[in-house]
Motif scaffolding. Structure first.
Motif, PDB file in Angstrom:
ATOM      1  N   LEU A  34     -14.381  -4.988-143.820  1.00 35.81           N
ATOM      2  CA  LEU A  34     -14.422  -3.699-143.926  1.00 35.81           C
ATOM      3  C   LEU A  34     -15.977  -3.121-144.216  1.00 35.81           C
ATOM      4  CD1 LEU A  34     -11.489  -2.972-146.371  1.00 35.81           C
ATOM      5  CD2 LEU A  34     -11.491  -2.289-144.158  1.00 35.81           C
ATOM      6  N   ALA A  35     -16.717  -3.999-144.827  1.00 42.71           N
ATOM      7  CA  ALA A  35     -18.069  -3.634-145.087  1.00 42.71           C
ATOM      8  C   ALA A  35     -19.135  -3.725-143.671  1.00 42.71           C
ATOM      9  CB  ALA A  35     -18.838  -4.699-146.228  1.00 42.71           C
ATOM     10  N   ILE A  36     -18.726  -4.619-142.884  1.00 43.33           N
ATOM     11  CA  ILE A  36     -19.328  -4.546-141.411  1.00 43.33           C
ATOM     12  C   ILE A  36     -19.009  -3.404-140.866  1.00 43.33           C
ATOM     13  CG2 ILE A  36     -19.551  -6.120-139.556  1.00 43.33           C
ATOM     14  CD1 ILE A  36     -19.227  -8.594-141.319  1.00 43.33           C
ATOM     15  N   ILE A  37     -17.507  -3.164-140.800  1.00 42.56           N
ATOM     16  CA  ILE A  37     -17.239  -1.973-139.924  1.00 42.56           C
ATOM     17  C   ILE A  37     -17.742  -0.690-140.687  1.00 42.56           C
ATOM     18  CG2 ILE A  37     -15.018  -0.295-139.486  1.00 42.56           C
ATOM     19  CD1 ILE A  37     -13.564  -2.988-139.525  1.00 42.56           C
ATOM     20  N   ILE A  38     -17.906  -0.495-142.000  1.00 42.80           N
ATOM     21  CA  ILE A  38     -18.720   0.844-142.398  1.00 42.80           C
ATOM     22  C   ILE A  38     -19.926   0.474-141.794  1.00 42.80           C
ATOM     23  CG2 ILE A  38     -19.302   1.811-144.536  1.00 42.80           C
ATOM     24  CD1 ILE A  38     -16.670   0.859-145.676  1.00 42.80           C
ATOM     25  N   GLY A  39     -20.807  -0.478-142.202  1.00 42.61           N
ATOM     26  CA  GLY A  39     -22.099  -0.799-141.566  1.00 42.61           C
ATOM     27  C   GLY A  39     -22.414  -0.354-140.065  1.00 42.61           C
ATOM     28  N   MET A  40     -21.076  -0.721-139.398  1.00 40.89           N
ATOM     29  CA  MET A  40     -21.501  -0.407-138.066  1.00 40.89           C
ATOM     30  C   MET A  40     -21.257   1.056-137.410  1.00 40.89           C
ATOM     31  SD  MET A  40     -18.878  -3.425-136.126  1.00 40.89           S
ATOM     32  CE  MET A  40     -18.773  -2.340-134.772  1.00 40.89           C
ATOM     33  N   VAL A  42     -22.445   3.366-139.646  1.00 41.36           N
ATOM     34  CA  VAL A  42     -23.331   4.240-140.354  1.00 41.36           C
ATOM     35  C   VAL A  42     -24.525   3.860-139.060  1.00 41.36           C
ATOM     36  CG1 VAL A  42     -25.169   4.144-141.898  1.00 41.36           C
ATOM     37  CG2 VAL A  42     -22.855   4.071-142.375  1.00 41.36           C
ATOM     38  N   SER A  43     -24.762   2.674-138.420  1.00 42.14           N
ATOM     39  CA  SER A  43     -25.786   2.319-137.487  1.00 42.14           C
ATOM     40  C   SER A  43     -25.423   3.003-136.326  1.00 42.14           C
ATOM     41  CB  SER A  43     -25.532   0.741-137.488  1.00 42.14           C
ATOM     42  OG  SER A  43     -25.687   0.066-138.522  1.00 42.14           O
ATOM     43  N   ALA A  44     -24.011   3.261-135.979  1.00 44.72           N
ATOM     44  CA  ALA A  44     -24.035   4.012-134.645  1.00 44.72           C
ATOM     45  C   ALA A  44     -24.575   5.300-134.631  1.00 44.72           C
ATOM     46  CB  ALA A  44     -22.408   4.035-134.535  1.00 44.72           C
ATOM     47  N   TYR A  45     -24.527   5.928-136.043  1.00 42.23           N
ATOM     48  CA  TYR A  45     -24.944   7.303-136.040  1.00 42.23           C
ATOM     49  C   TYR A  45     -26.495   7.207-135.724  1.00 42.23           C
ATOM     50  CZ  TYR A  45     -26.185  11.932-138.058  1.00 42.23           C
ATOM     51  OH  TYR A  45     -26.336  13.049-138.152  1.00 42.23           O
ATOM     52  N   PHE A  46     -27.260   6.243-136.462  1.00 43.41           N
ATOM     53  CA  PHE A  46     -28.495   6.201-136.173  1.00 43.41           C
ATOM     54  C   PHE A  46     -29.101   5.262-134.960  1.00 43.41           C
ATOM     55  CE2 PHE A  46     -27.812   7.163-140.606  1.00 43.41           C
ATOM     56  CZ  PHE A  46     -28.784   8.001-140.774  1.00 43.41           C
ATOM     57  N   GLY A 103     -24.814  -3.367-138.235  1.00 42.23           N
ATOM     58  CA  GLY A 103     -23.796  -3.296-139.290  1.00 42.23           C
ATOM     59  C   GLY A 103     -23.711  -4.633-139.880  1.00 42.23           C
ATOM     60  N   ILE A 104     -23.919  -5.729-139.289  1.00 38.89           N
ATOM     61  CA  ILE A 104     -23.866  -7.162-140.055  1.00 38.89           C
ATOM     62  C   ILE A 104     -24.915  -7.164-141.023  1.00 38.89           C
ATOM     63  CG2 ILE A 104     -23.880  -9.576-139.660  1.00 38.89           C
ATOM     64  CD1 ILE A 104     -22.602  -9.145-137.126  1.00 38.89           C
ATOM     65  N   VAL A 105     -25.962  -6.700-140.598  1.00 37.17           N
ATOM     66  CA  VAL A 105     -27.318  -6.796-141.381  1.00 37.17           C
ATOM     67  C   VAL A 105     -27.323  -5.871-142.606  1.00 37.17           C
ATOM     68  CG1 VAL A 105     -29.725  -6.249-141.600  1.00 37.17           C
ATOM     69  CG2 VAL A 105     -28.882  -7.118-139.575  1.00 37.17           C
TER      70      VAL A 105
END
Length: 317
Positions: A34-40, A42-46, A103-105
């Motif tokens: 779930l944390a990786i998906i949320i990071g993905m 957010v990263s897709a927006y930037f 997202g992983i980072v």
């Protein structure tokens, strides 16, 4: 109620049935995903900002005055190298790859904590302290190596493009360029983890500090060759910028290993800690042919005549 409450209490030593281990592992994995998906997300927006962060230094190094976004808006601008994308699905797959990696980072603190929370209950106090120390030292070392890769890539790009034919339009596939950048970051980051690996082997008793000190000539030569291969540039500054810190970290790791050897020797002289088990001595010993004296057997008559409190042993009642 009291029995169910006791079952919910955790064992102070981290012991639990296999089913509970699997259930906890599932919960840790779900939280990490779930944390990786949320990071993905957010990263897709930037997405474009992340692309420019990696590509702009290389474009500046080869003489291009436009960023990645500006080049997309001004395709007829004068430049010495052009970033291209091949294929209909290439933009989507590239955006997905960049978002997943970022997202992983971004989610690294979450899934690293979940990993630590899963394995920490089974560790001793000293093992927990060592593990936290290695993680606290490993992340800055990897980040330092990644920074050196990010600093070296523009210099490498300017040298590589000098081999292009004069008047030709050099096209840089964006997916290949990002793969090269990620590969360089991983290689440089892992190379900075070499001293930490040596210290871990020393703390595990597999490598002594004296042996590490005896390897310093071969290690300096190997590190220099690695830096020369990993930084294909004509100037020695970039090569020394990579080889110098790794050699310095190797000597620091050697000093830490020597100090740990002295501490281990002093600790063995004082005795074992309370939470450590001593080694079993399984060497057979000679008992000197001692005779085994058995107790005299009593006859039935004497057994029957012996007074007892109450009934005799043969009385079934």
């Amino acid at each position: 109620m009291l029995q169910s409450a006791r079952k919910k209490e955790r064992d102070p030593e981290g012991r639990m049935p296999l089913v509970d281990h699997l259930r906890e592992l599932r919960n840790r994995l779900v939280k990490s995903l779930l944390a990786i998906i949320i990071g993905m997300i957010v990263s897709a927006y930037f997405y474009r900002d992340i692309m420019e962060f990696f590509t702009n230094p290389i474009l500046d190094a080869v003489g291009c005055k436009y960023s990645f976004t500006e080049l997309a808006r001004n395709p007829d601008s004068k430049q010495c190298a052009r970033i291209v994308q091949n294929g209909l699905l290439s933009p989507f797959t590239l955006a997905l790859t960049v978002s997943m990696s970022a997202g992983i980072v971004l989610a690294a603190p979450v899934w690293l904590y979940q990993l630590w929370a899963f394995i920490a209950p089974g560790l001793h106090k000293n093992e927990k302290r060592y593990a936290l120390g290695f993680v606290a030292a490993g992340f800055p070392l990897f980040a330092t190596g990644a920074y050196f890769a990010y600093w070296t890539l523009p210099k490498m790009a300017s040298v590589m493009l000098e081999f292009s034919i004069i008047g030709s339009d050099n096209q840089l596939p964006l997916d290949d360029l990002l793969q090269l950048i990620m590969r360089m970051i991983v290689v440089f980051g892992l190379s900075f983890e070499l001293p930490l690996l040596l210290v871990m082997l020393n703390f595990g008793g597999l490598l002594s500090g004296r042996r590490m000190a005896g390897w310093w000539r071969a290690m300096v030569l190997g590190i220099t060759l690695f830096a020369a291969i990993a930084t294909p540039s004509t100037d020695p500054v970039s090569m020394l910028a990579l080889a110098g810190p790794i050699c310095l970290l190797y000597f620091v790791a050697t000093g830490v290993a020597l100090l740990n050897d002295r501490r281990r020797a002093r600790r063995e002289a004082e005795g074992l800690a309370d939470d450590e088990a001593s080694d079993l001595d399984l060497t057979p010993e000679d008992i000197g042919g001692a005779e085994v004296v058995s107790a005299p057997r009593r006859s039935p008559e004497s057994r029957d005549s012996t007074p007892h409190d109450g009934a005799s042993y043969e009385d079934v009642t």
